[in-house]
Design a protein around this motif. Structure first.
Motif, PDB file in Angstrom:
ATOM      1  N   GLY A  92      -3.198  26.286   3.694  1.00  0.00           N
ATOM      2  CA  GLY A  92      -3.396  25.572   4.947  1.00  0.00           C
ATOM      3  C   GLY A  92      -3.183  24.086   4.888  1.00  0.00           C
ATOM      4  N   GLN A  93      -3.268  23.465   3.706  1.00  0.00           N
ATOM      5  CA  GLN A  93      -3.076  22.031   3.532  1.00  0.00           C
ATOM      6  C   GLN A  93      -4.015  21.239   4.453  1.00  0.00           C
ATOM      7  OE1 GLN A  93      -1.084  20.588   1.138  1.00  0.00           O
ATOM      8  NE2 GLN A  93      -0.715  22.659   0.376  1.00  0.00           N
ATOM      9  N   TRP A  94      -3.496  20.284   5.224  1.00  0.00           N
ATOM     10  CA  TRP A  94      -4.353  19.336   5.940  1.00  0.00           C
ATOM     11  C   TRP A  94      -5.216  20.030   6.997  1.00  0.00           C
ATOM     12  CZ3 TRP A  94      -4.878  17.565  10.990  1.00  0.00           C
ATOM     13  CH2 TRP A  94      -5.638  16.401  11.132  1.00  0.00           C
ATOM     14  N   GLU A  95      -4.697  21.010   7.695  1.00  0.00           N
ATOM     15  CA  GLU A  95      -5.460  21.684   8.739  1.00  0.00           C
ATOM     16  C   GLU A  95      -6.717  22.352   8.184  1.00  0.00           C
ATOM     17  OE1 GLU A  95      -5.300  21.902  11.978  1.00  0.00           O
ATOM     18  OE2 GLU A  95      -3.589  20.549  12.135  1.00  0.00           O
ATOM     19  N   VAL A  96      -6.657  22.851   6.974  1.00  0.00           N
ATOM     20  CA  VAL A  96      -7.827  23.481   6.357  1.00  0.00           C
ATOM     21  C   VAL A  96      -8.665  22.453   5.605  1.00  0.00           C
ATOM     22  CG1 VAL A  96      -8.563  25.257   4.709  1.00  0.00           C
ATOM     23  CG2 VAL A  96      -6.607  25.680   6.193  1.00  0.00           C
ATOM     24  N   LEU A  97      -7.991  21.457   4.999  1.00  0.00           N
ATOM     25  CA  LEU A  97      -8.727  20.458   4.219  1.00  0.00           C
ATOM     26  C   LEU A  97      -9.684  19.644   5.095  1.00  0.00           C
ATOM     27  CD1 LEU A  97      -5.953  19.074   1.830  1.00  0.00           C
ATOM     28  CD2 LEU A  97      -7.981  20.377   1.176  1.00  0.00           C
ATOM     29  N   ARG A  98      -9.291  19.351   6.323  1.00  0.00           N
ATOM     30  CA  ARG A  98     -10.146  18.500   7.149  1.00  0.00           C
ATOM     31  C   ARG A  98     -11.454  19.181   7.541  1.00  0.00           C
ATOM     32  NH1 ARG A  98      -9.184  19.091  12.972  1.00  0.00           N
ATOM     33  NH2 ARG A  98      -7.869  20.903  13.376  1.00  0.00           N
ATOM     34  N   GLY A  99     -11.524  20.493   7.368  1.00  0.00           N
ATOM     35  CA  GLY A  99     -12.772  21.190   7.665  1.00  0.00           C
ATOM     36  C   GLY A  99     -13.350  21.913   6.466  1.00  0.00           C
ATOM     37  N   CYS A 100     -12.979  21.480   5.246  1.00  0.00           N
ATOM     38  CA  CYS A 100     -13.419  22.182   4.035  1.00  0.00           C
ATOM     39  C   CYS A 100     -14.675  21.586   3.424  1.00  0.00           C
ATOM     40  CB  CYS A 100     -12.300  22.201   3.005  1.00  0.00           C
ATOM     41  SG  CYS A 100     -11.947  20.604   2.245  1.00  0.00           S
ATOM     42  N   GLU A 101     -15.351  20.674   4.110  1.00  0.00           N
ATOM     43  CA  GLU A 101     -16.570  20.098   3.531  1.00  0.00           C
ATOM     44  C   GLU A 101     -17.640  21.160   3.270  1.00  0.00           C
ATOM     45  OE1 GLU A 101     -19.718  16.422   4.390  1.00  0.00           O
ATOM     46  OE2 GLU A 101     -18.137  16.934   5.845  1.00  0.00           O
ATOM     47  N   PRO A 102     -17.829  22.151   4.146  1.00  0.00           N
ATOM     48  CA  PRO A 102     -18.787  23.218   3.797  1.00  0.00           C
ATOM     49  C   PRO A 102     -18.380  23.999   2.560  1.00  0.00           C
ATOM     50  CG  PRO A 102     -18.338  23.227   6.157  1.00  0.00           C
ATOM     51  CD  PRO A 102     -17.352  22.300   5.535  1.00  0.00           C
ATOM     52  N   PHE A 103     -17.092  24.185   2.366  1.00  0.00           N
ATOM     53  CA  PHE A 103     -16.631  24.869   1.169  1.00  0.00           C
ATOM     54  C   PHE A 103     -16.974  24.072  -0.088  1.00  0.00           C
ATOM     55  CE2 PHE A 103     -12.954  26.837   3.807  1.00  0.00           C
ATOM     56  CZ  PHE A 103     -13.857  27.728   4.362  1.00  0.00           C
ATOM     57  N   VAL A 104     -16.799  22.744  -0.036  1.00  0.00           N
ATOM     58  CA  VAL A 104     -17.078  21.900  -1.201  1.00  0.00           C
ATOM     59  C   VAL A 104     -18.553  21.959  -1.555  1.00  0.00           C
ATOM     60  CG1 VAL A 104     -17.038  19.528  -2.065  1.00  0.00           C
ATOM     61  CG2 VAL A 104     -15.094  20.405  -0.735  1.00  0.00           C
ATOM     62  N   ARG A 105     -19.406  21.883  -0.567  1.00  0.00           N
ATOM     63  CA  ARG A 105     -20.845  21.954  -0.843  1.00  0.00           C
ATOM     64  C   ARG A 105     -21.227  23.316  -1.431  1.00  0.00           C
ATOM     65  NH1 ARG A 105     -21.354  19.616   4.425  1.00  0.00           N
ATOM     66  NH2 ARG A 105     -22.007  21.677   5.173  1.00  0.00           N
ATOM     67  N   GLY A 106     -20.608  24.367  -0.906  1.00  0.00           N
ATOM     68  CA  GLY A 106     -20.917  25.687  -1.443  1.00  0.00           C
ATOM     69  C   GLY A 106     -20.432  25.876  -2.865  1.00  0.00           C
ATOM     70  N   LEU A 107     -19.250  25.340  -3.197  1.00  0.00           N
ATOM     71  CA  LEU A 107     -18.723  25.460  -4.550  1.00  0.00           C
ATOM     72  C   LEU A 107     -19.546  24.656  -5.545  1.00  0.00           C
ATOM     73  CD1 LEU A 107     -14.887  25.212  -3.771  1.00  0.00           C
ATOM     74  CD2 LEU A 107     -16.151  27.254  -4.480  1.00  0.00           C
ATOM     75  N   ILE A 108     -19.999  23.457  -5.146  1.00  0.00           N
ATOM     76  CA  ILE A 108     -20.839  22.665  -6.054  1.00  0.00           C
ATOM     77  C   ILE A 108     -22.182  23.349  -6.257  1.00  0.00           C
ATOM     78  CG2 ILE A 108     -22.022  20.457  -6.314  1.00  0.00           C
ATOM     79  CD1 ILE A 108     -19.707  19.125  -4.869  1.00  0.00           C
ATOM     80  N   GLY A 109     -22.688  23.996  -5.207  1.00  0.00           N
ATOM     81  CA  GLY A 109     -23.935  24.721  -5.362  1.00  0.00           C
ATOM     82  C   GLY A 109     -23.839  25.898  -6.304  1.00  0.00           C
ATOM     83  N   ILE A 110     -22.693  26.520  -6.404  1.00  0.00           N
ATOM     84  CA  ILE A 110     -22.518  27.652  -7.323  1.00  0.00           C
ATOM     85  C   ILE A 110     -22.663  27.205  -8.769  1.00  0.00           C
ATOM     86  CG2 ILE A 110     -20.766  29.272  -8.187  1.00  0.00           C
ATOM     87  CD1 ILE A 110     -19.844  29.684  -5.366  1.00  0.00           C
ATOM     88  N   LEU A 111     -22.250  25.957  -9.081  1.00  0.00           N
ATOM     89  CA  LEU A 111     -22.346  25.465 -10.463  1.00  0.00           C
ATOM     90  C   LEU A 111     -23.786  25.387 -10.948  1.00  0.00           C
ATOM     91  CD1 LEU A 111     -19.698  22.583 -10.369  1.00  0.00           C
ATOM     92  CD2 LEU A 111     -19.397  24.942 -11.135  1.00  0.00           C
ATOM     93  N   ALA A 112     -24.723  25.279 -10.028  1.00  0.00           N
ATOM     94  CA  ALA A 112     -26.132  25.216 -10.420  1.00  0.00           C
ATOM     95  C   ALA A 112     -26.827  26.561 -10.344  1.00  0.00           C
ATOM     96  CB  ALA A 112     -26.869  24.203  -9.540  1.00  0.00           C
ATOM     97  N   LYS A 113     -26.145  27.601  -9.916  1.00  0.00           N
ATOM     98  CA  LYS A 113     -26.744  28.933  -9.798  1.00  0.00           C
ATOM     99  C   LYS A 113     -26.470  29.754 -11.050  1.00  0.00           C
ATOM    100  CE  LYS A 113     -26.358  29.083  -4.738  1.00  0.00           C
ATOM    101  NZ  LYS A 113     -25.770  29.773  -3.573  1.00  0.00           N
ATOM    102  N   PRO A 114     -27.272  30.764 -11.304  1.00  0.00           N
ATOM    103  CA  PRO A 114     -27.043  31.622 -12.491  1.00  0.00           C
ATOM    104  C   PRO A 114     -25.946  32.654 -12.250  1.00  0.00           C
ATOM    105  CG  PRO A 114     -29.011  32.337 -11.337  1.00  0.00           C
ATOM    106  CD  PRO A 114     -28.542  31.106 -10.612  1.00  0.00           C
ATOM    107  N   ASP A 115     -24.774  32.164 -11.885  1.00  0.00           N
ATOM    108  CA  ASP A 115     -23.638  33.049 -11.666  1.00  0.00           C
ATOM    109  C   ASP A 115     -22.923  33.311 -12.994  1.00  0.00           C
ATOM    110  OD1 ASP A 115     -24.062  33.417  -9.022  1.00  0.00           O
ATOM    111  OD2 ASP A 115     -22.581  31.964  -8.341  1.00  0.00           O
ATOM    112  N   PRO A 116     -22.050  34.307 -13.029  1.00  0.00           N
ATOM    113  CA  PRO A 116     -21.254  34.548 -14.241  1.00  0.00           C
ATOM    114  C   PRO A 116     -20.377  33.349 -14.581  1.00  0.00           C
ATOM    115  CG  PRO A 116     -21.175  36.442 -12.788  1.00  0.00           C
ATOM    116  CD  PRO A 116     -21.831  35.346 -12.012  1.00  0.00           C
ATOM    117  N   ASN A 117     -19.982  33.287 -15.858  1.00  0.00           N
ATOM    118  CA  ASN A 117     -19.161  32.157 -16.300  1.00  0.00           C
ATOM    119  C   ASN A 117     -17.812  32.116 -15.583  1.00  0.00           C
ATOM    120  OD1 ASN A 117     -21.202  31.525 -18.087  1.00  0.00           O
ATOM    121  ND2 ASN A 117     -20.246  32.586 -19.823  1.00  0.00           N
TER     122      ASN A 117
END
Length: 805
Positions: A92-117
């Motif tokens: 999607g490039q720019w059209e998706v990037l401009r609304g991907c802030e929820p995705f970024v927060r969710g991905l950073i939150g996964i790094l602190a969860k006990p998920d698989p490597n």
């Protein structure tokens, strides 16, 4: 667009209706479908038509579903969301990037969860990709990257280290699986966002010191390479306009650390090297020779101490690799390379080599023989890293390395002669000499190229298998059978049961592919860049033989393109082009070399069919303005209409008695080709006619009168009596065109006058014209001749003479 809409609708349907536990098995298929919908995802959602409105609804539905999967309680849902988010952002490039802030927060939150490597690693990759894509949009950098990147750095560092609350440094976690991927991610982002990384530089530096300073093989080579690149990239975080000084300071600290470690490692011998830098001469520390070799304190880089000769050699090798990384890593600004310090370090490390039979080193009597022999066994590793450092320096300087090439060449040959038994040493030496030849090869002298003869011969042997492989095995079998009659206890029974055992053992000892690559590149560089006239005939023959037997196309092309020049006292060398054509008949390079299609280039004007019309018109105007005198030997007025003379006129036998004028001949016409549409072509000389016949595509033979009488004397030729007869100059050379058939000659009876060949009579011309006119196949149709006996002017003159008589 309709097919994309259908694919997007299918993806949403499967994400909604398939249970979350089963989504990981189809995640790759869904990611591929989303990648194919890039045009739909990157299109602006205007909602002007019904179809666009439906597409916008499907895109919004997809984004909502992915955001919910990132917050899903099951690890399967989060893993699927991470994979699909990366695919959607890239499509999607720019059209998706401009609304991907929820995705970024969710991905950073996964790094602190006990998920698989695997889920955490994919999250790090996805976040790094998002930060890279937003870099080209300043608005998105301000809205997404700047507020989210510090949280990502902290979460990534927490995966590989622990930070005490009271200390500004971090302690590395042992055996962490995220070390390599975190180092790579930080190394990719630090150059583009140095100000964001500046508060974390000391924490990153403390982690890298532990990795680089490890003397035992705790970390794999890939982790070491990533740590070295990140360590060099820390100079980007320096304050404004100080990154260049920070880079140079890091290089100087690395060099000082290598010298400090070498003081302990090389203590078993008495070094003959002395540094030009007084600071290094004063920095040597006193040593206790009764203890094991090692350094207990921190060095210049802050690396921990080490003990044992193996650990010291490992420290030198790692630091040399990091110094090479300094020269190959991109910098934030212009830097100053410490060339003198690098060459001084290389001179010290290459001065100590493994002693041979005819040469020995000065040993330190306070060190045991065991440590000295251990040092000799480890020296090739140091020299390999040193030659790689010199190779990085040469490649970084490009043509600026020419003043250093001779010094580097001498150091390399010194190490090679002493340690060529090691295949790794030969590979490093071949690569370094290859790089030097591309820059200094044409300037090599005969003694300089002769010093490389031993290396060239060894590279030939490395490319070929042992020549005595089959003969030696057969001879050994016969010897074993002969000795079996006398001494049964010394016979190896396995050699009779398995005759191919020895051949298999020899095949395992063949050089590896890296050695063959380096040796092949060296031979090609010698043939291309070195002066081939300085190579001895035996060495050149061995090179050609080797590249033929190994079917080395690149080297064979180099040999054919650079033949041995002619040297006085030496025979002509045969070319290996037949072997090249036989080995690679379908290659375009060989085809272009053997049968080039380029047309022959000629400087003759008008040969290609293009004639300058302006010059032609100017010349025609000049010809019309000029008054042609009677004594012109090569041209005649165009209005006369007389036939063109032959290219090879036949002169009378008493031609030498003709009175020849000393006036220069008229200049020839610039045009070498006669246009077909000209009804009356100009009369040309024999030489000019021959040149025209050679240049024309289809020879044209004049079938008219070919016997022309010689030039009349001045007292008989006058404007009133001139009948358009072409005069032929006697001293002009006769040009014979062998490519055209001989012209037909018409017999003309010369008038009985005192000169050799006066003007032809009209009756003679009339007799020859009808016979030849029917056989003329030329495109230039000749005009009909006027066969009247006399012209009006001549008739008037005759009447005047009669009246006077």
């Amino acid at each position: 667009m309709a097919s994309m809409s259908m694919s997007l609708h299918a993806v949403n349907h499967r994400l909604t209706n398939i249970p979350v536990k089963q989504l990981p098995s189809i995640a790759s298929c869904l990611a591929t479908s989303l990648s194919n919908c890039g045009e739909l995802l990157s299109a602006p959602q205007n909602q002007k038509s019904k179809s666009e409105s439906e597409n916008a609804v499907q895109v919004h539905k997809l984004m909502t579903r992915l955001a919910s999967l990132l917050q899903d309680k099951s690890p399967e849902g989060r893993w699927t969301a991470v994979v699909l988010v990366k695919a959607v952002v890239e499509a999607g490039q720019w059209e998706v990037l401009r609304g991907c802030e929820p995705f970024v927060r969710g991905l950073i939150g996964i790094l602190a969860k006990p998920d698989p490597n695997s889920t955490k690693k994919m999250s790090i990759v996805a976040l790094t990709r998002i930060f890279h894509l937003t870099y080209q949009y300043p608005t998105l950098v301000r809205e997404i990257t700047t507020p989210s990147l510090p949280s990502f750095i902290t979460a990534a560092l927490n995966l590989i280290s622990v930070k005490p609350s009271s200390e500004p440094i971090r302690k590395l976690k042992p055996h962490t699986p995220f070390l390599e991927i975190v180092l790579n991610a930080l190394g990719e982002l630090i150059a583009r966002h140095p100000t964001i990384f500046r508060p974390f530089s000391s924490q990153i530096h403390s982690i890298l010191q532990v990795i680089i300073g490890s003397t035992s093989p705790t970390f794999p080579q890939t982790v070491l390479d990533s740590a070295e690149r990140l360590f060099i990239s820390l100079h980007h975080c320096a304050p404004k306009n100080t990154s260049g000084e920070e880079w140079r300071s890091a290089c100087q600290m690395i060099i000082a650390s290598i010298h400090g470690t070498a003081d302990y490692v090389l203590r078993a011998i008495v070094e003959q090297w002395e540094s030009l830098d007084p600071a290094l001469r004063q920095a040597s520390k006193p040593q206790n020779y009764s203890r094991e070799v090692g350094d207990d304190g921190l060095d210049t880089l802050g690396l921990a101490g080490w003990h044992g000769l193996d650990s010291g050699v490992n420290r030198i090798v790692v630091l040399l690799q990091m110094l090479s990384t300094c020269l190959t890593t991109a910098t934030a600004s212009m830097v100053t390379i410490p060339i003198g310090s690098i060459l001084d370090l290389a001179s010290r490390l290459t001065a100590v080599v493994v002693p041979s039979n005819g040469r020995d080193v000065q040993a330190n009597p306070q060190i045991s023989r065991t440590e000295r022999e251990h040092l000799f066994a480890e020296l090739p590793r140091i020299h390999i890293s040193c030659m790689k450092l010199l190779l990085s320096l040469v490649e970084a300087l490009e043509t600026g390395a020419v003043p250093l090439a001779q010094t580097i060449l001498e150091q390399t040959l010194w190490v090679y002669r002493a340690e060529k038994f090691s295949q790794e040493v030969r590979v490093s030496a071949y690569d370094l000499i290859h790089a030097l030849l591309t820059r200094m090869g044409p300037s090599l002298t005969k003694p300089g190229l002769s010093s490389l003869a031993d290396m060239i011969r060894t590279s030939c042997h490395d490319l070929l298998p042992p020549a005595h492989e089959h003969s030696a095995s057969a001879k050994a079998s016969s010897d074993l059978k002969a000795k079996a009659k006398f001494n049964q206890t010394t016979v190896n029974a396995d050699s009779f049961l398995n005759p191919g055992l020895k051949q298999a053992r020899q095949s395992n000892a063949l050089p590896f592919s890296g050695l063959q690559r380096a040796a092949s590149g060296l031979l090609a560089a010698v043939l291309i860049h070195a002066p081939t006239e300085y190579l001895s005939p035996s060495l050149r023959a061995e090179i050609d033989r080797t590249i033929i037997l190994t079917s080395n196309k690149h080297a064979m092309l180099a040999s054919v393109s650079n033949p041995v020049p002619a040297v006085q006292g030496r025979g002509v060398n045969a070319s290996i082009m037949p072997f090249l054509a036989r080995s690679f008949p379908a290659e375009m390079e060989v085809e272009g070399l053997i049968r080039p299609r380029m047309p022959v280039l000629m400087n003759t004007p008008g040969i290609s069919g293009f004639i300058n019309t302006e010059e032609e018109e100017d010349e025609e105007e000049k010809e019309e303005e000029e008054d042609v005198p009677v004594t012109v030997a090569y041209t005649a007025p165009e209005h006369t209409g007389f036939l063109q003379p032959s290219s090879t006129p036949i002169l009378h036998s008493d031609l030498m008695d003709t009175d020849v004028s000393d006036k220069p001949a008229a200049a020839q016409n610039k045009r070498s080709l006669v246009e077909d549409h000209k009804p009356l072509p100009p009369i040309r000389s024999s030489t000019e006619e021959a040149e025209t016949d050679v240049q024309s595509k289809r020879p044209r033979v004049d079938s008219d009168i070919t016997a022309v009488s010689s030039q009349p004397s001045l007292d008989r030729a006058s404007p009133s009596t001139f009948t358009g007869t072409a005069a032929v100059s006697v001293p002009s050379p006769l040009t014979t065109v062998t490519s055209t058939p001989p012209p037909r000659v018409a017999t003309v009876n010369a008038p009985s006058t005192g000169t050799v060949g006066g003007p032809l009579s009209s009756s003679a011309v009339a007799q020859t014209t009808p016979a030849d006119a029917g056989e003329d196949d030329s495109d230039d149709d000749l005009p009909a001749l006027n066969i009247d006996p006399d012209t009006e002017d001549e008739a008037e003159e005759e009447e005047d003479e009669t009246m006077e008589g």
